[in-house]
Design a protein around this motif. Structure first.
Motif, PDB file in Angstrom:
ATOM      1  N   ARG A   4       1.596   9.688  -5.489  1.00  0.00           N
ATOM      2  CA  ARG A   4       1.959  11.064  -4.984  1.00  0.00           C
ATOM      3  C   ARG A   4       3.111  11.612  -6.065  1.00  0.00           C
ATOM      4  NH1 ARG A   4       3.711  10.713   0.502  1.00  0.00           N
ATOM      5  NH2 ARG A   4       1.641  11.084   1.108  1.00  0.00           N
TER       6      ARG A   4
ATOM      7  N   GLU B 174       0.762  -1.027  -0.003  1.00  0.00           N
ATOM      8  CA  GLU B 174       0.073  -0.061   0.014  1.00  0.00           C
ATOM      9  C   GLU B 174       1.026   1.158  -0.106  1.00  0.00           C
ATOM     10  OE1 GLU B 174      -3.798   1.747   2.583  1.00  0.00           O
ATOM     11  OE2 GLU B 174      -3.179  -0.188   2.722  1.00  0.00           O
ATOM     12  N   ILE B 175       2.121   1.292   0.662  1.00  0.00           N
ATOM     13  CA  ILE B 175       2.954   2.377   0.513  1.00  0.00           C
ATOM     14  C   ILE B 175       3.430   2.606  -0.588  1.00  0.00           C
ATOM     15  CG2 ILE B 175       5.070   3.120   1.570  1.00  0.00           C
ATOM     16  CD1 ILE B 175       4.419   1.542   4.034  1.00  0.00           C
ATOM     17  N   TRP B 176       3.718   1.552  -1.405  1.00  0.00           N
ATOM     18  CA  TRP B 176       4.446   1.646  -2.532  1.00  0.00           C
ATOM     19  C   TRP B 176       3.404   2.248  -3.520  1.00  0.00           C
ATOM     20  CZ3 TRP B 176       6.981  -3.477  -4.178  1.00  0.00           C
ATOM     21  CH2 TRP B 176       8.306  -3.591  -3.420  1.00  0.00           C
TER      22      TRP B 176
ATOM     23  N   ALA C 180      -4.982   9.938   4.139  1.00  0.00           N
ATOM     24  CA  ALA C 180      -4.496   8.746   4.821  1.00  0.00           C
ATOM     25  C   ALA C 180      -5.750   7.733   5.144  1.00  0.00           C
ATOM     26  CB  ALA C 180      -3.947   9.059   6.395  1.00  0.00           C
TER      27      ALA C 180
ATOM     28  N   ARG D 269      -8.414   3.658   1.730  1.00  0.00           N
ATOM     29  CA  ARG D 269      -7.791   2.471   1.809  1.00  0.00           C
ATOM     30  C   ARG D 269      -7.303   2.120   0.298  1.00  0.00           C
ATOM     31  NH1 ARG D 269      -5.929  -0.407   5.848  1.00  0.00           N
ATOM     32  NH2 ARG D 269      -6.114  -2.122   4.338  1.00  0.00           N
TER      33      ARG D 269
ATOM     34  N   ARG E 219       0.711   4.219  -2.878  1.00  0.00           N
ATOM     35  CA  ARG E 219       0.490   5.716  -2.374  1.00  0.00           C
ATOM     36  C   ARG E 219       1.618   6.706  -2.908  1.00  0.00           C
ATOM     37  NH1 ARG E 219      -3.285   6.958   1.388  1.00  0.00           N
ATOM     38  NH2 ARG E 219      -4.118   4.871   2.405  1.00  0.00           N
ATOM     39  N   SER E 220       3.027   6.268  -2.787  1.00  0.00           N
ATOM     40  CA  SER E 220       4.337   6.883  -3.197  1.00  0.00           C
ATOM     41  C   SER E 220       4.121   7.055  -4.798  1.00  0.00           C
ATOM     42  CB  SER E 220       5.477   6.049  -2.670  1.00  0.00           C
ATOM     43  OG  SER E 220       5.566   4.950  -3.275  1.00  0.00           O
TER      44      SER E 220
END
Length: 70
Positions: A10, A2-4, A18, A21, A6-7
């Motif tokens: 971005r 999920e972090i990947w 935040a 989901r 989101r990045s």
């Protein structure tokens, strides 16, 4: 994962709150299943047999060295 996502979003200029989901939450199985239960049982049986062999041989670790670990 999920972090990947989101990045990457971005970097593309998309801001995600935040609270949103990206991926669905994982569904945890209610029972552990056959394979993990069997693996756990075999590990416990192996540990028991190694300890029993150590008691028979008389020295700690002697049976373990004789059998050899996989």
């Amino acid at each position: 994962m999920e972090i990947w996502i989101r990045s990457i979003a971005r970097a593309g200029g998309v801001e995600m709150p935040a609270s949103a989901r990206v991926l669905e939450p994982r569904v945890q199985p209610r029972s552990p299943g056959l394979r993990p239960s069997l693996a756990r049982g075999l590990r416990r049986a192996g540990t028991y047999l190694l300890r029993a062999g150590d008691r028979v041989c008389g020295e700690a670790g002697k049976a373990n060295a004789a059998i050899g670990r996989c």
